[in-house]
Design an enzyme around this catalytic site. Sequence first.
Site, PDB file in Angstrom:
ATOM      1  NE  ARG A 192      65.325  47.149  55.699  1.00 25.52           N
ATOM      2  CZ  ARG A 192      64.623  47.770  54.756  1.00 25.52           C
ATOM      3  NH1 ARG A 192      64.513  49.085  54.754  1.00 25.52           N
ATOM      4  NH2 ARG A 192      64.037  47.073  53.810  1.00 25.52           N
ATOM      5  CB  SER A 204      58.564  43.455  57.689  1.00 27.19           C
ATOM      6  OG  SER A 204      59.965  43.295  57.753  1.00 27.19           O
ATOM      7  CB  THR A 205      58.298  41.069  62.391  1.00 25.41           C
ATOM      8  OG1 THR A 205      58.109  40.158  61.293  1.00 25.41           O
ATOM      9  CG2 THR A 205      56.945  41.418  62.971  1.00 25.41           C
ATOM     10  CD  GLU A 206      60.339  39.067  59.027  1.00 26.55           C
ATOM     11  OE1 GLU A 206      59.589  39.797  58.357  1.00 26.55           O
ATOM     12  OE2 GLU A 206      59.915  38.236  59.846  1.00 26.55           O
ATOM     13  CG  ASN A 207      61.711  46.089  57.469  1.00 27.58           C
ATOM     14  OD1 ASN A 207      60.662  46.617  57.130  1.00 27.58           O
ATOM     15  ND2 ASN A 207      62.428  45.338  56.639  1.00 27.58           N
ATOM     16  CG  HIS A 219      63.847  54.792  54.041  1.00 27.80           C
ATOM     17  ND1 HIS A 219      63.246  53.701  53.449  1.00 27.80           N
ATOM     18  CD2 HIS A 219      65.029  54.354  54.544  1.00 27.80           C
ATOM     19  CE1 HIS A 219      64.023  52.643  53.595  1.00 27.80           C
ATOM     20  NE2 HIS A 219      65.118  53.017  54.244  1.00 27.80           N
ATOM     21  CG  ASP A 264      61.295  46.256  47.431  1.00 26.60           C
ATOM     22  OD1 ASP A 264      62.061  46.710  48.305  1.00 26.60           O
ATOM     23  OD2 ASP A 264      61.575  45.282  46.719  1.00 26.60           O
TER      24      ASP A 264
END
Length: 253
Positions: free
Chosen positions: A78, A72-75, A44, A27
């Site tokens: 973005r 992640s599956t949530e990224n 990154h 993170d």
Amino acid sequence: MEQASNSHTTPQLEMDKIPAHVAIIMDGNGRWATRQHLPRIAGHKAGMNTVKKIAIAASDLGIKVLTLYAFSTENWKRPESEVSYLMKLPIRFFNTFVPNLVKHNVRVMVMGHIDGLPAATQKAVKKAMADTAECDGMILNFALNYGGRDELVCAMKSIAQSVKDGEISPRQVDEQLIDQHLMTAPLGSASDPDLLIRTSGEERVSNFLLWQIAYSELVFVDQAWPDFDGDSLRAAISTFQHRHRRFGGLVNK
């Protein structure tokens, strides 16, 4: 849960107590870049270089599995430009770093919904796994397009289908069976992390390995991921070695 010391003194480790499986939530790349007055993608890119350093440092310490939360599956929520850049990072990483991994006898494993990644990313991932398949040292396990709750849903669906098909009875559903249906199943006895590290000062697990970290030691460090190095890893392991793991029971200290 205490934070690991960021002391510049390299800690002395008990080499017979090195955690077998270390998982890291990498993170702080974006915030690191912002502090440097750079675009987020620069963070990154710096983070990718840290992965290279930490992979070799972990291997040299004798860690058996290093699992890194890469995407992640949530990224996917973005900005599209950032997601596009993140999808290209594995290609650049594997194209340049696989020979060094082979040199250090490190095997690449990837868990998550690989089929949901762009074609070029899928190709790079599968090639890296194939090129390192004969290595029998540390496993460098990337969580790509992965989410802990999604992993559990997929496992439950698979088990439910087996019950429906008459292959197993509900009475046979136990912890071991669930373990066998998780994405970490190929890791065998090392599927559960001994130590979970999160960088950048945040103290949450963010949908990562929810089943597997039931008894993991959690160590949070203030450094952003691009600033994390071999000494940081040793400091986190030193913190781990000073903990008393009881797994719900009682152990004489």
